[in-house]
Design a protein around this motif. Structure first.
Motif, mmCIF file in Angstrom:
data_model
loop_
_atom_site.group_PDB
_atom_site.id
_atom_site.type_symbol
_atom_site.label_atom_id
_atom_site.label_comp_id
_atom_site.label_asym_id
_atom_site.label_seq_id
_atom_site.Cartn_x
_atom_site.Cartn_y
_atom_site.Cartn_z
ATOM 1 N N ASN A 162 51.839 54.934 18.426
ATOM 2 C CA ASN A 162 50.937 55.077 19.566
ATOM 3 C C ASN A 162 50.717 56.537 19.959
ATOM 4 N N LYS A 164 49.407 60.378 20.151
ATOM 5 C CA LYS A 164 48.104 61.024 20.021
ATOM 6 C C LYS A 164 48.219 62.182 19.028
ATOM 7 N N GLN A 188 37.232 62.340 17.240
ATOM 8 C CA GLN A 188 37.522 62.341 18.670
ATOM 9 C C GLN A 188 38.916 62.926 18.857
ATOM 10 N N GLN A 189 39.015 63.974 19.661
ATOM 11 C CA GLN A 189 40.291 64.654 19.861
ATOM 12 C C GLN A 189 40.775 64.495 21.299
ATOM 13 N N THR A 191 43.123 61.866 18.841
ATOM 14 C CA THR A 191 42.874 60.521 18.331
ATOM 15 C C THR A 191 44.199 59.798 18.154
ATOM 16 N N THR A 192 44.125 58.502 18.017
ATOM 17 C CA THR A 192 45.295 57.673 17.750
ATOM 18 C C THR A 192 44.971 56.785 16.552
ATOM 19 N N ARG A 193 45.943 56.076 16.082
ATOM 20 C CA ARG A 193 45.689 55.154 14.966
ATOM 21 C C ARG A 193 44.622 54.134 15.340
ATOM 22 N N SER A 194 44.773 53.541 16.510
ATOM 23 C CA SER A 194 43.835 52.502 16.926
ATOM 24 C C SER A 194 42.443 53.072 17.145
ATOM 25 N N GLN A 195 42.350 54.274 17.722
ATOM 26 C CA GLN A 195 41.049 54.882 17.951
ATOM 27 C C GLN A 195 40.381 55.263 16.634
ATOM 28 N N PHE A 196 41.164 55.817 15.722
ATOM 29 C CA PHE A 196 40.598 56.214 14.431
ATOM 30 C C PHE A 196 40.123 54.991 13.648
ATOM 31 N N ALA A 198 39.128 52.183 14.889
ATOM 32 C CA ALA A 198 37.932 51.650 15.545
ATOM 33 C C ALA A 198 36.696 52.476 15.218
ATOM 34 N N ASP A 199 36.868 53.777 15.054
ATOM 35 C CA ASP A 199 35.733 54.675 14.787
ATOM 36 C C ASP A 199 35.315 54.697 13.329
#
Length: 201
Positions: A162, A164, A188-189, A191-196, A198-199
């Motif tokens: 989790n 960043k 996106q800075q 970023t996290t695993r989940s955000q990356f 999703a993107d």
């Protein structure tokens, strides 16, 4: 008596609806496109063995396995002889250097360009900061760019999924002002695993 009214869809809403339906039908009839899209989803495997709860978690290095047109992320734990007294920053530095310098074994591969060096890695209160050499920007298309960043993100967060991550190249953050490669990947800075995932995945 209360009356309830249902607004008729506007022309814009109708076009969006029909476009969405048309796209789903087109995709459904195009198995090659579907296979490519599915190939972007990371499937992680781990060689971690059960350890005593008092031991520190060992960092992992993330390689890629290519199966026809499908790429999957594969986690490989570092040797357990890394000192348990080492800080998170020290252990992640070892993992990142292993990712950049070592040659993957078996059927594993990497999209990180050869010659890429770790300029700096710091674990701060706001996340893990990773600075890579300019070679990280060279060569490859969009898939290569996405997965080389994924390898860095997942390796940098192997102690805390989790966490960043801030990624820069030669001190320049990968963002709208300094996109990655000719494909112009903007991250996106932080970023996290989940955000990356999703993107991009």
């Amino acid at each position: 008596m209360k009356r309830f009214f249902v607004n008729k869809p506007t022309l814009k809403q109708y076009l969006l609806l029909t476009t969405g339906v048309g796209l789903s039908i087109w995709v459904g009839s195009n198995p090659i496109f579907l296979q490519y899209e599915k190939s972007l989803a990371p499937v992680t495997t781990s060689t971690v063995t059960s350890t005593n709860s008092s031991q520190k978690i060992q960092p992992q290095v993330y390689w890629l396995r290519s199966d026809r047109s499908k790429l999957t992320l594969v986690a490989k734990s570092l040797p357990s002889n890394i000192s348990s007294s080492s800080s998170s920053q020290q252990r992640l530095t070892i993992a990142m250097k292993q990712l950049l310098l070592a040659q993957p074994r078996d059927d594993l591969t990497s999209t990180i360009p050869k010659g890429t060096k770790l300029l700096n890695l710091q674990v701060r209160s706001d996340g893990v900061h990773v600075d890579l050499s300019p070679e990280f920007r060279s060569g490859g298309g969009s898939t290569s760019m996405i997965y080389r960043v994924a390898q860095v993100v997942y390796t940098a967060t192997s102690l805390d999924p989790n966490q960043k991550v801030f990624i820069s190249v030669g001190g320049q953050s990968i963002d709208s002002n300094h996109p990655l490669g000719g494909e112009g990947l903007i991250l996106q800075q932080p970023t996290t695993r989940s955000q990356f995932a999703a993107d991009f995945l």
